[in-house]
Design a protein around this motif. Sequence first.
Motif, mmCIF file in Angstrom:
data_model
loop_
_atom_site.group_PDB
_atom_site.id
_atom_site.type_symbol
_atom_site.label_atom_id
_atom_site.label_comp_id
_atom_site.label_asym_id
_atom_site.label_seq_id
_atom_site.Cartn_x
_atom_site.Cartn_y
_atom_site.Cartn_z
ATOM 1 N N UNK A 98 13.745 4.364 -5.302
ATOM 2 C CA UNK A 98 12.529 5.153 -5.129
ATOM 3 C C UNK A 98 12.048 5.021 -3.690
ATOM 4 N N UNK A 99 11.568 6.107 -3.118
ATOM 5 C CA UNK A 99 11.085 6.063 -1.744
ATOM 6 C C UNK A 99 9.875 5.129 -1.656
ATOM 7 N N UNK A 100 9.667 4.583 -0.480
ATOM 8 C CA UNK A 100 8.621 3.599 -0.260
ATOM 9 C C UNK A 100 7.237 4.137 -0.620
ATOM 10 N N UNK A 101 6.961 5.386 -0.289
ATOM 11 C CA UNK A 101 5.651 5.964 -0.593
ATOM 12 C C UNK A 101 5.374 5.990 -2.094
ATOM 13 N N UNK A 102 6.395 6.274 -2.890
ATOM 14 C CA UNK A 102 6.216 6.306 -4.340
ATOM 15 C C UNK A 102 6.054 4.897 -4.895
ATOM 16 N N UNK A 103 6.787 3.951 -4.365
ATOM 17 C CA UNK A 103 6.632 2.551 -4.779
ATOM 18 C C UNK A 103 5.217 2.081 -4.466
#
Length: 170
Positions: A142-147
Motif C-alpha cells: 500500500x502506498x505510504x499516503x494510504x498507510x
Amino acid sequence: KLSECLASACAVAGDLPRAFGPCRLILHGIGTGAVLAIHVAAALSHLGCVPRVQLLVLENAPPSLSWIPGAQSLIGCMSVDPLALSAKLRLVRCPVVLVRGFAGELPPGAEGREPVDILAAACVAPVDIIRRPSAIDEDGALCLELVEAHLKVDAALRPRRWLVDAASCL
C-alpha cells in the motif's frame, strides 16, 4: 445489471454484522467496485453499526454513471444519475480516502474536472485525496499516503485508558 448492483449492496450490508460481528471495517472500492463500497459505507458508517465501516477508500471511482464507459448505451438518457453516488457519499460518516487511480489525461467528457475532486465535493466526512495512479506502490505494498490515513483512523479508535501509578494511590 444496475438493479442487481444496488440489491447486492443492501444484501452485503445486511450480512456483514452476522458474518463478522463487532469489528472495524475498511472498504476499498476500485473502479466500478466503488459503487458497492459507497453503498455499504452509507449503510454501515454510522455510530451504533455493528460492524462499523471505519475508513472508505475509493480508487479510480466514477463520480457518476456517466463516467462509466458504455453506460449510456446500456441505459439511455442519463439526465439523473440512477446510482445517486453524490447523495450516497453525503450519508457516509467515516473518513474517506480518494485515490486518483490512473495516470495521464482525464477521460473524454471530463471537462477538466478530476473525478476525485468531484467526489470530494460530495463528501461530508473528512477526505484525503491521493493523486497517484494506484494505491499500490512499485513494491506491491500500500502506498505510504494510504498507510498514513489508516494509521490516523486507527489512532483515533484506540481506547483511551487512564494510567495511575500505584504509589500515588496511597
